[in-house]
Design an enzyme around this catalytic site. Structure first.
Site, mmCIF file in Angstrom:
data_model
loop_
_atom_site.group_PDB
_atom_site.id
_atom_site.type_symbol
_atom_site.label_atom_id
_atom_site.label_comp_id
_atom_site.label_asym_id
_atom_site.label_seq_id
_atom_site.Cartn_x
_atom_site.Cartn_y
_atom_site.Cartn_z
ATOM 1 N N PRO A 41 36.377 14.442 4.670
ATOM 2 C CA PRO A 41 35.560 13.444 3.970
ATOM 3 C C PRO A 41 36.411 12.462 3.168
ATOM 4 C CG PRO A 41 35.121 15.693 3.139
ATOM 5 C CD PRO A 41 36.191 15.802 4.168
ATOM 6 N N ASP A 42 35.951 11.230 3.059
ATOM 7 C CA ASP A 42 36.649 10.274 2.190
ATOM 8 C C ASP A 42 36.158 10.466 0.758
ATOM 9 O OD1 ASP A 42 34.154 9.059 2.104
ATOM 10 O OD2 ASP A 42 34.712 7.284 3.233
ATOM 11 N N PHE A 43 36.496 9.560 -0.129
ATOM 12 C CA PHE A 43 36.055 9.683 -1.526
ATOM 13 C C PHE A 43 34.698 9.023 -1.756
ATOM 14 C CE2 PHE A 43 40.317 10.181 -4.045
ATOM 15 C CZ PHE A 43 40.362 11.500 -3.645
ATOM 16 N N ARG A 44 34.571 7.759 -1.296
ATOM 17 C CA ARG A 44 33.490 6.917 -1.815
ATOM 18 C C ARG A 44 32.320 6.683 -0.872
ATOM 19 N NH1 ARG A 44 38.261 5.323 -3.943
ATOM 20 N NH2 ARG A 44 38.379 5.315 -6.232
ATOM 21 N N ASN A 115 46.460 8.073 2.641
ATOM 22 C CA ASN A 115 46.031 9.406 3.054
ATOM 23 C C ASN A 115 47.145 10.423 2.867
ATOM 24 O OD1 ASN A 115 43.699 8.188 3.666
ATOM 25 N ND2 ASN A 115 43.984 8.179 5.885
ATOM 26 N N ASP A 117 46.846 13.474 4.533
ATOM 27 C CA ASP A 117 46.624 14.499 5.558
ATOM 28 C C ASP A 117 47.699 14.570 6.630
ATOM 29 O OD1 ASP A 117 45.981 12.315 7.339
ATOM 30 O OD2 ASP A 117 43.913 12.343 6.624
ATOM 31 N N HIS A 134 50.505 7.891 -1.423
ATOM 32 C CA HIS A 134 49.879 8.838 -2.349
ATOM 33 C C HIS A 134 50.341 10.269 -2.100
ATOM 34 C CE1 HIS A 134 46.343 5.870 -3.314
ATOM 35 N NE2 HIS A 134 47.514 5.449 -3.729
HETATM 36 P P1 CNA Z 1 37.564 5.588 -0.167
HETATM 37 O O1 CNA Z 1 37.525 4.911 -1.476
HETATM 38 O O2 CNA Z 1 36.787 6.849 -0.002
HETATM 39 O O3 CNA Z 1 37.092 4.511 0.921
HETATM 40 C C1 CNA Z 1 36.935 4.830 2.275
HETATM 41 C C2 CNA Z 1 36.424 3.584 3.005
HETATM 42 O O4 CNA Z 1 36.428 3.849 4.390
HETATM 43 C C3 CNA Z 1 34.993 3.198 2.615
HETATM 44 O O5 CNA Z 1 34.926 1.794 2.427
HETATM 45 C C4 CNA Z 1 34.155 3.649 3.825
HETATM 46 O O6 CNA Z 1 33.031 2.830 4.036
HETATM 47 C C5 CNA Z 1 35.155 3.486 4.936
HETATM 48 N N1 CNA Z 1 34.947 4.396 6.063
HETATM 49 C C6 CNA Z 1 34.566 5.701 6.055
HETATM 50 N N2 CNA Z 1 34.567 6.206 7.294
HETATM 51 C C7 CNA Z 1 34.947 5.196 8.127
HETATM 52 C C8 CNA Z 1 35.158 5.091 9.511
HETATM 53 N N3 CNA Z 1 34.984 6.132 10.336
HETATM 54 N N4 CNA Z 1 35.561 3.910 10.014
HETATM 55 C C9 CNA Z 1 35.748 2.836 9.204
HETATM 56 N N5 CNA Z 1 35.577 2.875 7.870
HETATM 57 C C10 CNA Z 1 35.193 4.039 7.336
HETATM 58 O O7 CNA Z 1 39.053 5.927 0.299
HETATM 59 P P2 CNA Z 1 40.398 5.088 0.023
HETATM 60 O O8 CNA Z 1 41.398 5.606 0.963
HETATM 61 O O9 CNA Z 1 40.140 3.631 -0.038
HETATM 62 O O10 CNA Z 1 40.724 5.576 -1.466
HETATM 63 C C11 CNA Z 1 41.918 6.012 -1.822
HETATM 64 C C12 CNA Z 1 42.025 7.504 -2.122
HETATM 65 C C13 CNA Z 1 41.296 8.402 -1.174
HETATM 66 C C14 CNA Z 1 43.458 7.881 -1.949
HETATM 67 O O11 CNA Z 1 43.997 8.261 -3.172
HETATM 68 C C15 CNA Z 1 43.501 9.037 -0.951
HETATM 69 O O12 CNA Z 1 44.515 9.962 -1.251
HETATM 70 C C16 CNA Z 1 42.167 9.646 -1.044
HETATM 71 N N6 CNA Z 1 41.700 10.490 0.063
HETATM 72 C C17 CNA Z 1 42.475 10.780 1.151
HETATM 73 C C18 CNA Z 1 42.002 11.587 2.170
HETATM 74 C C19 CNA Z 1 42.855 11.901 3.362
HETATM 75 O O13 CNA Z 1 44.069 12.072 3.232
HETATM 76 N N7 CNA Z 1 42.267 11.968 4.549
HETATM 77 C C20 CNA Z 1 40.702 12.104 2.079
HETATM 78 C C21 CNA Z 1 39.928 11.799 0.932
HETATM 79 C C22 CNA Z 1 40.440 10.995 -0.059
#
Ligand code: CNA
Length: 285
Positions: A41-44, A115, A117, A134
């Site tokens: 899952p993402d954050f927002r 990311n 991961d 990060h």
């Molecule tokens: P965020 O703030 O959660 O934003 C994610 C963005 O991606 C949003 O605008 C969503 O609408 C968009 N989105 C989600 N799924 C999709 C998709 N399949 N295709 C296209 N767009 C999509 O995350 P950010 O990366 O902007 O924020 C930064 C944080 C999140 C960093 O500090 C990371 O370390 C942290 N993070 C990382 C992971 C990981 O490593 N996979 C997971 C969760 C959070």
């Protein structure tokens, strides 16, 4: 209509530029959205981590879980969160594989990611192309004195057993080497700016561009660079999508679907599919 035609023209230029090998210095600037299809899952997003953790851990605001000062005072909630964050089994998405594919074509300058991961590496991206701005979840260290620890010991002997691991030197709780709010970014974040200045096409993908200073990267690209923003939702702050003279293009939707279409439009589909199959088969071994 005007915008639609303009959008189509911009898209065509990207497609033709890739097909004709015009772009030789491509940058990727990525966020959690490119890994959601891998099950992380993402954050927002609506179903992202932030929606759950604030209530679960009784936080004043969700970022608190990833704030260094809060973690040092009370590492329990973050350790508990880590228990459910096992990504060993996660496979790279089409978007990660596209980055690996372009690296193989030798047209990628650098990949800046927020990311942690490491799915880029599983997709065949060479480590020297990566800037993990990060940090990485696969390493552990003391956030106060920097002493390194074995991530497997942290996970198996402490996190999974609901115990807190403290630094032998300074008694600070140990955590994976992911950058928390209140911590400095790795020096590689700045050292690799040199590659940003020389790039001709940038894909900015799967990020809400809310986290500073990472969200300043699109602005650092030289003027005249194509900036293609691939995201589920529009973020206007850093772009001029509607300006017909700008080289900013917004491709709205799921990154894997957009990449699939792009690859098809460029004419790389068979070659790309072979690349993906090889990488994914090798991961299974
Ligand atoms: P965020 O703030 O959660 O934003 C994610 C963005 O991606 C949003 O605008 C969503 O609408 C968009 N989105 C989600 N799924 C999709 C998709 N399949 N295709 C296209 N767009 C999509 O995350 P950010 O990366 O902007 O924020 C930064 C944080 C999140 C960093 O500090 C990371 O370390 C942290 N993070 C990382 C992971 C990981 O490593 N996979 C997971 C969760 C959070």
């Amino acid at each position: 209509m005007g915008n639609k035609v303009e959008h189509t023209n911009k898209y065509q230029e990207i497609v033709e530029g890739l097909r004709n090998n015009t772009f030789k210095n491509i940058m990727f600037i990525t966020g959690a959205g490119i890994s959601t299809a891998a099950g992380i899952p993402d954050f927002r997003s609506k179903d992202g981590c932030f929606a759950q953790v604030q209530k679960k851990y009784n936080l004043s605001y969700p970022e608190q879980l990833f704030q260094l000062s809060s973690f040092k005072q009370n590492p329990g909630p973050f350790y508990d969160f880590c228990k459910g964050f096992n990504i060993d089994h996660c496979k790279p998405t089409k978007t990660h594989l596209f980055m690996g594919y372009l690296c193989k074509k030798n047209i990628v300058k650098k990949i800046y990611t927020q990311n942690v991961d490491g799915l880029e590496l599983k997709a065949g991206v060479p480590i020297n192309k990566m800037v993990f701005a990060h940090g990485k979840i696969t390493e552990a260290a003391c956030p106060s004195c920097g002493k390194e620890y074995d991530i497997n010991v942290l996970r198996d002997e402490y996190v999974m057993k609901d115990k807190i691991m403290y630094c032998e030197s300074c008694n600070t709780p140990i955590k994976p080497k992911v950058i928390f709010y209140g911590e400095s970014l790795p020096i590689s974040f700045i050292l690799n700016f040199i590659f940003i200045y020389g790039c001709d096409l940038a894909f900015i993908m799967g990020s809400s561009l809310r986290v500073y200073p990472f969200n300043q990267l699109p602005d650092k690209l030289p003027s005249g660079t194509w900036r293609v923003f691939v995201n589920k939702e529009k973020v206007d702050d850093f772009f001029n999508f509607d300006d017909s003279y700008s080289k900013d293009l917004f491709l709205e939707g799921y990154s894997d679907e957009i990449i699939d279409k792009l690859v098809q439009d460029v004419g790389w589909q068979n070659d790309f599919n072979n690349y993906c199959e090889n990488i994914l088969n090798n991961l299974g071994k």
